[in-house]
Motif scaffolding. Structure first.
Motif, PDB file in Angstrom:
ATOM      1  N   HIS A 193       0.774  -1.353  -0.034  1.00  0.00           N
ATOM      2  CA  HIS A 193       0.130   0.054   0.157  1.00  0.00           C
ATOM      3  C   HIS A 193       0.986   1.263  -0.031  1.00  0.00           C
ATOM      4  CE1 HIS A 193       1.041   0.493   4.294  1.00  0.00           C
ATOM      5  NE2 HIS A 193       0.726  -0.723   4.480  1.00  0.00           N
ATOM      6  N   THR A 194       0.177   2.398  -0.380  1.00  0.00           N
ATOM      7  CA  THR A 194       0.899   3.753  -0.494  1.00  0.00           C
ATOM      8  C   THR A 194       1.201   4.003   1.141  1.00  0.00           C
ATOM      9  OG1 THR A 194       0.202   4.266  -2.647  1.00  0.00           O
ATOM     10  CG2 THR A 194       0.793   6.042  -1.136  1.00  0.00           C
ATOM     11  N   ALA A 195       2.424   4.837   1.370  1.00  0.00           N
ATOM     12  CA  ALA A 195       2.561   5.098   2.674  1.00  0.00           C
ATOM     13  C   ALA A 195       1.545   5.832   3.361  1.00  0.00           C
ATOM     14  CB  ALA A 195       3.820   6.151   2.718  1.00  0.00           C
ATOM     15  N   THR A 196       1.200   4.787   4.684  1.00  0.00           N
ATOM     16  CA  THR A 196       0.082   5.370   5.305  1.00  0.00           C
ATOM     17  C   THR A 196       0.107   6.771   5.835  1.00  0.00           C
ATOM     18  OG1 THR A 196      -0.429   3.074   5.706  1.00  0.00           O
ATOM     19  CG2 THR A 196      -1.735   4.554   7.113  1.00  0.00           C
ATOM     20  N   ALA A 198       1.644   9.431   4.997  1.00  0.00           N
ATOM     21  CA  ALA A 198       1.556  10.614   4.113  1.00  0.00           C
ATOM     22  C   ALA A 198       0.148  10.560   3.607  1.00  0.00           C
ATOM     23  CB  ALA A 198       2.308  10.164   2.589  1.00  0.00           C
ATOM     24  N   GLN A 199      -0.657   9.288   3.800  1.00  0.00           N
ATOM     25  CA  GLN A 199      -2.183   9.434   3.274  1.00  0.00           C
ATOM     26  C   GLN A 199      -2.938  10.155   4.462  1.00  0.00           C
ATOM     27  OE1 GLN A 199      -4.176   6.183   1.511  1.00  0.00           O
ATOM     28  NE2 GLN A 199      -2.222   4.937   1.609  1.00  0.00           N
ATOM     29  N   ARG A 200      -2.437   9.626   5.835  1.00  0.00           N
ATOM     30  CA  ARG A 200      -3.246  10.116   6.769  1.00  0.00           C
ATOM     31  C   ARG A 200      -2.924  11.757   6.971  1.00  0.00           C
ATOM     32  NH1 ARG A 200      -5.880   6.869  10.272  1.00  0.00           N
ATOM     33  NH2 ARG A 200      -5.548   4.895  10.178  1.00  0.00           N
ATOM     34  N   ALA A 201      -1.707  12.258   6.866  1.00  0.00           N
ATOM     35  CA  ALA A 201      -1.317  13.497   7.058  1.00  0.00           C
ATOM     36  C   ALA A 201      -2.044  14.396   6.143  1.00  0.00           C
ATOM     37  CB  ALA A 201       0.377  13.684   6.759  1.00  0.00           C
ATOM     38  N   THR A 202      -2.148  13.901   4.633  1.00  0.00           N
ATOM     39  CA  THR A 202      -2.851  14.749   3.492  1.00  0.00           C
ATOM     40  C   THR A 202      -4.543  14.578   3.877  1.00  0.00           C
ATOM     41  OG1 THR A 202      -1.156  14.029   2.040  1.00  0.00           O
ATOM     42  CG2 THR A 202      -3.156  14.927   1.133  1.00  0.00           C
ATOM     43  N   ALA A 203      -4.841  13.575   4.180  1.00  0.00           N
ATOM     44  CA  ALA A 203      -6.365  13.608   4.538  1.00  0.00           C
ATOM     45  C   ALA A 203      -6.622  14.521   5.551  1.00  0.00           C
ATOM     46  CB  ALA A 203      -6.650  12.165   5.019  1.00  0.00           C
ATOM     47  N   ARG A 204      -5.719  14.463   6.828  1.00  0.00           N
ATOM     48  CA  ARG A 204      -6.151  15.562   7.964  1.00  0.00           C
ATOM     49  C   ARG A 204      -5.793  16.821   7.274  1.00  0.00           C
ATOM     50  NH1 ARG A 204      -5.735  14.677  13.475  1.00  0.00           N
ATOM     51  NH2 ARG A 204      -6.503  16.387  14.546  1.00  0.00           N
ATOM     52  N   LEU A 205      -4.949  17.255   6.459  1.00  0.00           N
ATOM     53  CA  LEU A 205      -4.623  18.627   5.917  1.00  0.00           C
ATOM     54  C   LEU A 205      -6.132  19.117   5.335  1.00  0.00           C
ATOM     55  CD1 LEU A 205      -2.977  20.881   5.075  1.00  0.00           C
ATOM     56  CD2 LEU A 205      -2.171  19.672   3.342  1.00  0.00           C
ATOM     57  N   LEU A 206      -6.480  18.113   4.308  1.00  0.00           N
ATOM     58  CA  LEU A 206      -7.878  18.509   3.441  1.00  0.00           C
ATOM     59  C   LEU A 206      -9.076  18.740   4.230  1.00  0.00           C
ATOM     60  CD1 LEU A 206      -6.766  16.389   0.570  1.00  0.00           C
ATOM     61  CD2 LEU A 206      -6.651  18.759   0.654  1.00  0.00           C
ATOM     62  N   GLU A 207      -9.086  18.378   5.668  1.00  0.00           N
ATOM     63  CA  GLU A 207     -10.228  18.523   6.307  1.00  0.00           C
ATOM     64  C   GLU A 207     -10.311  20.034   6.845  1.00  0.00           C
ATOM     65  OE1 GLU A 207      -9.760  16.358   9.750  1.00  0.00           O
ATOM     66  OE2 GLU A 207     -10.267  14.217   9.050  1.00  0.00           O
ATOM     67  N   THR A 208      -9.175  20.613   6.772  1.00  0.00           N
ATOM     68  CA  THR A 208      -9.206  22.220   7.144  1.00  0.00           C
ATOM     69  C   THR A 208      -8.757  23.080   6.259  1.00  0.00           C
ATOM     70  OG1 THR A 208      -7.027  21.764   8.362  1.00  0.00           O
ATOM     71  CG2 THR A 208      -9.052  21.760   9.685  1.00  0.00           C
ATOM     72  N   PHE A 209      -7.667  22.620   5.235  1.00  0.00           N
ATOM     73  CA  PHE A 209      -7.254  23.584   4.291  1.00  0.00           C
ATOM     74  C   PHE A 209      -7.891  23.699   3.070  1.00  0.00           C
ATOM     75  CE2 PHE A 209      -4.007  23.446   0.591  1.00  0.00           C
ATOM     76  CZ  PHE A 209      -3.483  24.752   1.028  1.00  0.00           C
ATOM     77  N   ASP A 210      -7.935  25.133   2.906  1.00  0.00           N
ATOM     78  CA  ASP A 210      -8.868  25.363   1.659  1.00  0.00           C
ATOM     79  C   ASP A 210      -8.278  25.047   0.313  1.00  0.00           C
ATOM     80  OD1 ASP A 210     -10.536  26.734  -0.126  1.00  0.00           O
ATOM     81  OD2 ASP A 210     -10.357  28.793   0.659  1.00  0.00           O
ATOM     82  N   TYR A 211      -8.282  23.832  -0.251  1.00  0.00           N
ATOM     83  CA  TYR A 211      -7.719  23.486  -1.441  1.00  0.00           C
ATOM     84  C   TYR A 211      -7.941  24.100  -2.472  1.00  0.00           C
ATOM     85  CZ  TYR A 211      -6.051  20.063  -5.024  1.00  0.00           C
ATOM     86  OH  TYR A 211      -5.631  19.451  -5.857  1.00  0.00           O
ATOM     87  N   ALA A 212      -9.279  24.233  -2.706  1.00  0.00           N
ATOM     88  CA  ALA A 212      -9.651  25.255  -3.897  1.00  0.00           C
ATOM     89  C   ALA A 212      -9.289  26.645  -3.950  1.00  0.00           C
ATOM     90  CB  ALA A 212     -11.290  25.423  -3.818  1.00  0.00           C
ATOM     91  N   GLY A 213      -9.099  27.357  -2.523  1.00  0.00           N
ATOM     92  CA  GLY A 213      -8.640  28.649  -2.482  1.00  0.00           C
ATOM     93  C   GLY A 213      -7.146  28.800  -2.973  1.00  0.00           C
ATOM     94  N   HIS A 214      -6.319  27.656  -2.483  1.00  0.00           N
ATOM     95  CA  HIS A 214      -5.172  27.602  -2.679  1.00  0.00           C
ATOM     96  C   HIS A 214      -4.627  27.465  -4.298  1.00  0.00           C
ATOM     97  CE1 HIS A 214      -1.072  25.692  -2.993  1.00  0.00           C
ATOM     98  NE2 HIS A 214      -1.306  24.551  -3.458  1.00  0.00           N
ATOM     99  N   ILE A 215      -5.442  26.550  -5.019  1.00  0.00           N
ATOM    100  CA  ILE A 215      -5.278  26.771  -6.339  1.00  0.00           C
ATOM    101  C   ILE A 215      -5.734  28.113  -6.969  1.00  0.00           C
ATOM    102  CG2 ILE A 215      -6.225  25.620  -8.587  1.00  0.00           C
ATOM    103  CD1 ILE A 215      -4.482  23.758  -6.648  1.00  0.00           C
ATOM    104  N   GLN A 216      -6.618  28.630  -6.441  1.00  0.00           N
ATOM    105  CA  GLN A 216      -7.133  29.793  -6.798  1.00  0.00           C
ATOM    106  C   GLN A 216      -6.168  30.833  -6.866  1.00  0.00           C
ATOM    107  OE1 GLN A 216     -10.695  31.168  -5.509  1.00  0.00           O
ATOM    108  NE2 GLN A 216     -11.181  32.918  -7.018  1.00  0.00           N
ATOM    109  N   ALA A 217      -5.434  30.749  -5.760  1.00  0.00           N
ATOM    110  CA  ALA A 217      -4.251  31.696  -5.284  1.00  0.00           C
ATOM    111  C   ALA A 217      -2.974  31.479  -6.233  1.00  0.00           C
ATOM    112  CB  ALA A 217      -3.868  31.577  -3.715  1.00  0.00           C
ATOM    113  N   LEU A 218      -2.919  30.492  -6.606  1.00  0.00           N
ATOM    114  CA  LEU A 218      -1.780  29.892  -7.269  1.00  0.00           C
ATOM    115  C   LEU A 218      -1.782  30.187  -8.814  1.00  0.00           C
ATOM    116  CD1 LEU A 218       1.042  27.946  -6.825  1.00  0.00           C
ATOM    117  CD2 LEU A 218      -0.446  26.285  -7.343  1.00  0.00           C
ATOM    118  N   MET A 219      -2.922  30.341  -9.274  1.00  0.00           N
ATOM    119  CA  MET A 219      -3.201  30.444 -10.635  1.00  0.00           C
ATOM    120  C   MET A 219      -2.660  31.898 -11.250  1.00  0.00           C
ATOM    121  SD  MET A 219      -3.772  27.715 -12.240  1.00  0.00           S
ATOM    122  CE  MET A 219      -2.564  27.271 -10.821  1.00  0.00           C
TER     123      MET A 219
END
Length: 319
Positions: A193-196, A198-219
């Protein structure tokens, strides 16, 4: 992680359940797993001309026969593909529909529909590789091939490496359950399996991180850098040089004038502290040496302009 990805894809029009998402160690592993379950020596595989170098390396390892289809500013030429299909049907077709690597071009909506229709009629699998689709800074987002498919002929890949962090090595494959089952068995034989962590850390980040806003700021940053490179090419490249004009992603594709060989120019460019990727290895069959891939994503506009000025001088000297 799988539930978040399924929800994210659903908001973009691709409706899959979490059990149709396989987490991979980067989308590169997804390429290899698809090769493992679908390809045998001598199978025919269709790719764009040019296509992603690492995909060609991966599938070439399974001893396939490559058939190439022309591409232009609207992506893979589906009329050329239709002509090919009258002679022989492939096992697998590989395509990057959004901001293709290496060209930076985008597959038009008309051709997306035609490609899915041809796969459904002739019963071959499309592997849609979409690592850059989030990175659109001009125009409107187009539907994925997977979202246009209602007969289970599309496997789709993507990754967090172009949006969150390259070092996470977190990608995913989605598709029909029967193929996902085979991919899962192949993955278990590869790394369990892929490193657990990294998966848990990313899943936890995405609970609170504004992913769409991050992309919008990057563009806007990517848009500024792409525009800076396009302007610098216009200002500094010798007559006869041609290049693509991407609406997103990280790359553009340059055709050198006068039959110059990009690989031969590279050492001279590096002496001037400018690097690029020579284009010949991106061609599956007949390699064309007069192309190069440029990346605008990781330097500010002033350095991009200086780099293109130096590169233009190297090309002019070679001419």
């Amino acid at each position: 992680m799988r539930e978040w990805i399924a929800g994210h894809l659903g908001r973009k029009g691709q409706h899959v359940h979490a059990d149709q998402v396989l987490i991979t160690s980067g989308s590169q592993q997804g390429l290899d797993l698809v090769g493992k379950i679908l390809l045998d020596p001598g199978d025919l595989m269709v790719v764009e001309d040019p296509s992603y170098l690492a995909a060609l390396q991966t599938f070439g390892g399974y001893e396939v026969e490559f058939a190439t289809v022309r591409s232009d500013d609207a992506g893979m030429d589906t009329d050329d593909l239709a002509a090919l299909l009258k002679k022989r049907v492939p096992k697998l077709l590989y395509v990057i529909p959004n901001f293709q690597n290496p060209k930076g071009t985008t597959l038009s909506l008309e051709r997306r529909k035609a490609l899915v229709r041809l796969a459904q009629e002739h019963r071959f699998v499309i592997l849609e590789d979409d690592p850059y689709g989030e990175l659109r800074f001009r125009g409107v987002h187009l539907p994925s091939l997977a979202s246009l498919d209602d007969q289970g002929v599309v496997l789709s890949l993507s990754t967090f490496s172009k949006t969150l962090a390259p070092g996470l090595r977190l990608g995913w494959v989605t598709g029909p359950r029967a193929l996902l089952k085979s991919l899962t068995i192949a993955k278990q034989a590869t790394d369990l399996h892929t490193a657990t962590l990294a998966q848990r850390a990313t899943a936890r980040l995405l609970e609170t991180f504004d992913y769409a806003g991050h992309i919008q700021a990057l563009m806007p940053i990517y848009a500024e850098r792409a525009n800076a490179m396009l302007a610098a090419l216009e200002a500094h490249m010798p007559k006869g040089t041609k290049w693509t004009r991407p609406d997103g992603g990280m790359f553009l594709w340059v055709e050198l004038p006068g039959g110059l060989d990009a690989a031969r120019l590279l050492p001279r460019a590096v002496e001037q502290k400018v690097a690029f990727v020579p284009g010949a290895p991106f061609f599956a069959n007949d390699q064309k040496p007069q192309f190069m891939r440029l990346n605008y994503s990781n330097r500010p506009p002033d350095l991009i302009n200086e780099g293109m000025k130096r590169l233009g001088a190297v090309i002019s000297d070679a001419l």
